[in-house]
Design an enzyme around this catalytic site. Structure first.
Site, PDB file in Angstrom:
ATOM      1  N   GLU A 423      -7.669   0.166  -5.415  1.00 31.55           N
ATOM      2  CA  GLU A 423      -6.404  -0.037  -6.049  1.00 31.55           C
ATOM      3  C   GLU A 423      -5.824  -0.918  -5.203  1.00 31.55           C
ATOM      4  O   GLU A 423      -5.351  -0.606  -4.085  1.00 31.55           O
ATOM      5  CB  GLU A 423      -5.744   1.134  -6.349  1.00 31.55           C
ATOM      6  CG  GLU A 423      -4.291   1.103  -6.931  1.00 31.55           C
ATOM      7  CD  GLU A 423      -3.397   2.222  -6.798  1.00 31.55           C
ATOM      8  OE1 GLU A 423      -3.877   2.922  -5.803  1.00 31.55           O
ATOM      9  OE2 GLU A 423      -2.433   2.129  -7.174  1.00 31.55           O
ATOM     10  N   ASP A 496      -4.478   5.168  -3.788  1.00 34.39           N
ATOM     11  CA  ASP A 496      -3.827   5.895  -3.275  1.00 34.39           C
ATOM     12  C   ASP A 496      -3.704   7.109  -3.710  1.00 34.39           C
ATOM     13  O   ASP A 496      -3.971   7.653  -4.775  1.00 34.39           O
ATOM     14  CB  ASP A 496      -2.297   5.147  -3.336  1.00 34.39           C
ATOM     15  CG  ASP A 496      -2.288   3.756  -2.469  1.00 34.39           C
ATOM     16  OD1 ASP A 496      -1.297   2.936  -2.841  1.00 34.39           O
ATOM     17  OD2 ASP A 496      -3.191   3.647  -1.744  1.00 34.39           O
ATOM     18  N   ASP A 498      -1.078   8.912  -4.228  1.00 34.50           N
ATOM     19  CA  ASP A 498      -0.043   8.860  -5.129  1.00 34.50           C
ATOM     20  C   ASP A 498      -0.030   8.820  -6.493  1.00 34.50           C
ATOM     21  O   ASP A 498      -1.197   8.814  -7.120  1.00 34.50           O
ATOM     22  CB  ASP A 498       1.108   7.880  -4.553  1.00 34.50           C
ATOM     23  CG  ASP A 498       0.614   6.546  -5.188  1.00 34.50           C
ATOM     24  OD1 ASP A 498       1.347   5.601  -4.802  1.00 34.50           O
ATOM     25  OD2 ASP A 498      -0.393   6.403  -5.820  1.00 34.50           O
ATOM     26  N   ASP A 500       0.546   6.859  -9.011  1.00 33.80           N
ATOM     27  CA  ASP A 500      -0.115   5.597  -9.364  1.00 33.80           C
ATOM     28  C   ASP A 500      -1.766   5.483  -9.187  1.00 33.80           C
ATOM     29  O   ASP A 500      -2.472   5.440 -10.181  1.00 33.80           O
ATOM     30  CB  ASP A 500       0.442   4.412  -8.604  1.00 33.80           C
ATOM     31  CG  ASP A 500       1.822   3.900  -9.391  1.00 33.80           C
ATOM     32  OD1 ASP A 500       2.545   3.324  -8.779  1.00 33.80           O
ATOM     33  OD2 ASP A 500       2.094   4.555 -10.475  1.00 33.80           O
TER      34      ASP A 500
END
Ligand code: 28F
Length: 638
Positions: A423, A496, A498, A500
């Protein structure tokens, strides 16, 4: 000295064989095998229900993972078994394959792993107690690892009939003897759907759990389809349902169309989930396709010159359960979950053609709605074929039209190659630098991709975010998918930690699950685990931790070496971009040191539900799912 007649020897040989090679009888000694113990015992009660005598089954997990299963059937017979000169209850629970409960006449429909029955569970249990009442007193017999420790004796007056089995799985045999309640619940719910009217209650009495549930569906398969479609928009409100019984083959079908684009058919033989399908599914598809084509021609929706509607287009958006009961099922396939009985195809096909044909004639508006969807699916498939031809021609023309963003590896043997789908461009950059280019390829993805759950196939090909993945993997999608053409045998998603990152990972997994399913079934897909923390201090090597638990362990280890927590600098990683290429290589890409999680789908029903809820049309169920499961989420970056 107990006389060892041929019966004792048969018992001992049977137990010996089971304990020596348990995998032969219950598939494995992992958590799955442990759960099979429960399914085998429950299957015995389900047989009693199928025979028409049991209406309720109660299952409990007691502290220390002791299982009790109780039914209100006739009670395992307590009388002497005609051949084995010992009580039938002892025969049923000590002789291998003694299950043939109803001899030749009735259905031995229990499934589990094809009817190995209670004696295997007994052999693999530290102890087991079987209590039964045939109406004049409650009797009990106990075993240890399959051998009788307490002969059959009366323990109470009792009029009510039934059987209760309690057992503790043998620690010497199983990798784990801790049950996963959620997995058992899935199967109990399925059993209740498959045996309409049967009431199954479950109570997890282990301290930290204390979960209680009841499954009872008068609607049977209809309720099953409602359950599978609870997060979808139905096209036909009422569910098409029918059951037929012909030549000793019982057929039960429930189906409903929704606005989704996926085809969702679950099939069962004698309550066993046939994940690989088989002749009953082939018959269902054949009957369904003919029913719709006959109707379309009869009412001029298809003109004389038009080609037939394809089965694939007719099944777009279908949710169907096909459950058959046959006397002597022949199981084939890799995991023995494919039905091979050829006579079943014609029987199922005829009953589906007949019953669906009647339904369409009686419900023209529903027939029209489904056929409209079928026709647009046919047009979209044609468009996708053209798009695919275009992509193929393009790639045929410039044969090296691998996506520009792809940094390919040198190795040509796909089984040695791996591709990191990363990503973001920054992480993509350091992955390209940090990787081992001999066998590691990098494909950076950026921004949001489309949600395939809400998109039809033709849009997939043209999507500029997904087509690089499709072309880089080289194996095509959907019905064109050909695993032989796969260019990398390890597909590693690196995003990641996170929200997203989780979102793009879920979108990719939905795409693979819907359009490249064999990648999931064959275990080609992995999720890279970047470190969450870095501990550093002058004079010692950087230490990486992959989750909170790991951090605590590493801090304790350092403490023992006299390095206190506050003498360390601790960095919490927010994203891959915070690592340089060496760190990324060392922590997340180097096969010697990295941590990869293989994506495996234990249960297609569960996975389908998750993808539909998380990625599907309706917002409400998603909110519900997240609220219910939020407490399990750790490290969610707020
Ligand atoms: C919790 C587990 O095992 N239930 C069972 C029965 C009922 C009969 C049966 C079982 C006859 C000789 C094969 C009773 N009356 N629950 C259970 N319920 N086995 S196991 O018969 C065993 C056969 O050996 C039963 C009349 N017919 C069958």
């Amino acid at each position: 000295m107990a006389k060892y007649d041929e019966n004792q020897i048969q018992v001992l040989e049977g137990l010996e064989a089971v304990r020596k090679r348990p995998g032969m009888y219950i598939g494995s000694v992992s958590e799955r095998g442990l759960h099979h113990l429960v399914y085998e015992i429950v299957d015995n009660s389900v047989d009693e229900a199928l025979a028409g005598y049991c209406t309720e089954i109660n299952i409990e997990i007691l502290p220390e993972n002791i299982i009790t299963v109780q039914d209100n059937g006739r009670g395992v017979p307590l009388g002497m078994h005609h051949k084995m000169n010992k009580p039938a209850i002892e025969v049923v629970y000590t002789i291998l394959h003694a299950g043939g409960k109803f001899g030749g006449g009735g259905y031995k429909v229990s499934g589990g792993l094809h009817g190995v029955g209670g004696s295997v569970v007994n052999a693999l249990s530290e102890w087991m107690t079987v209590e039964a009442s045939n109406g004049d007193g409650l009797y009990a017999i106990s075993f240890a690892r399959g051998k009788v420790t307490e002969e059959l004796h009366k323990i109470a007056e009792q009029k009510k009939t039934g059987t209760k089995v309690s057992f503790k799985a043998d620690d010497d045999i199983f990798d784990t003897t801790v049950y996963e309640a959620e997995t058992l619940i899935q199967r109990f719910r399925e059993m209740a759907f498959l045996n309409k009217g049967l009431k199954i209650t479950f109570w997890d009495k282990r301290e930290e759990e204390n979960k209680q549930m009841t499954f009872h569906y008068e609607g049977g398969l209809k309720s099953f389809v409602e359950y599978l479609n609870k997060n979808r928009e139905p096209l036909n409100k009422d569910i098409i349902y029918f059951e037929t019984d012909q030549n000793d083959v019982q057929v039960e079908v429930a189906l409903q169309y929704t606005t989704s684009y996926s085809e969702n058919i679950l099939s069962f033989v004698n309550n066993i989930h046939t994940a690989e399908g088989g002749t009953h599914v082939d018959g269902f598809k054949r009957g369904l396709t003919k029913a719709f084509n006959d109707y379309a021609r009869k009412f001029n929706i298809l003109k004389e010159k038009d080609v037939n509607l394809s089965g694939e287009d007719i099944r777009e958006g279908i949710t169907a359960i096909v459950s058959v009961r046959v006397l002597d099922p022949q199981f084939e396939g890799q995991t023995k979950t494919k039905l091979g009985n050829s006579a079943v195809t014609g029987i199922v096909s005829a009953s589906v053609l007949n019953k669906v044909g009647i339904f369409l004639e009686e419900n023209p508006q529903i027939a029209k709605a489904i056929l409209e969807k079928t026709l647009s699916a046919a047009r979209a498939r044609e468009a996708a074929r053209k798009a695919r031809e275009l992509v193929r021609r393009k790639s045929a023309l410039e044969s090296t039209t691998l996506p520009g963003k792809l940094a390919d590896c040198q190795e040509k043997d796909a089984s040695k190659c791996e591709i990191y789908i990363v990503e973001g461009d920054s992480a993509g950059g350091s992955a390209k630098q940090g990787r081992d280019r001999r066998f590691q390829a990098i494909l950076p993805l950026w921004g949001k991709m489309i949600n395939v759950e809400k998109t039809r196939a033709d849009k997939i090909y043209n999507n500029e975010k997904l087509s690089p993945v499709i072309i880089a993997l080289g194996a095509g999608i959907g019905n064109d998918f050909n695993a032989e053409k796969l260019r990398y045998h390890k597909i590693i998603l690196m995003a990641d930690a996170d929200v997203d990152g989780a979102h793009i990972r879920t979108l990719l997994l939905t795409f693979f699950f819907r359009y490249m399913r064999p990648l999931v079934d064959n275990g080609n897909i992995y999720i890279a685990q970047p470190p969450l923390f870095k501990l550093s201090k002058k004079g010692i090597e950087d230490i990486y931790c992959y989750n909170e638990g790991d951090l605590d362990i590493k801090l304790k280890e350092l403490e023992e070496k006299g390095i206190s927590r506050d003498s360390l600098a601790m960095q919490r990683y927010k994203g891959l971009g915070e690592m340089n290429s060496e760190q990324l290589w060392e922590t997340t890409m180097n096969p010697e040191t990295r941590i990869l999680v293989k994506v495996e789908l234990e249960d297609a029903v569960k996975a389908d539900e998750i993808f539909t809820v998380l990625m599907g049309e309706n917002v409400e169920p998603r909110r519900e799912f997240i609220e219910t499961n939020a407490k399990y989420v750790t490290n969610l970056d707020i």
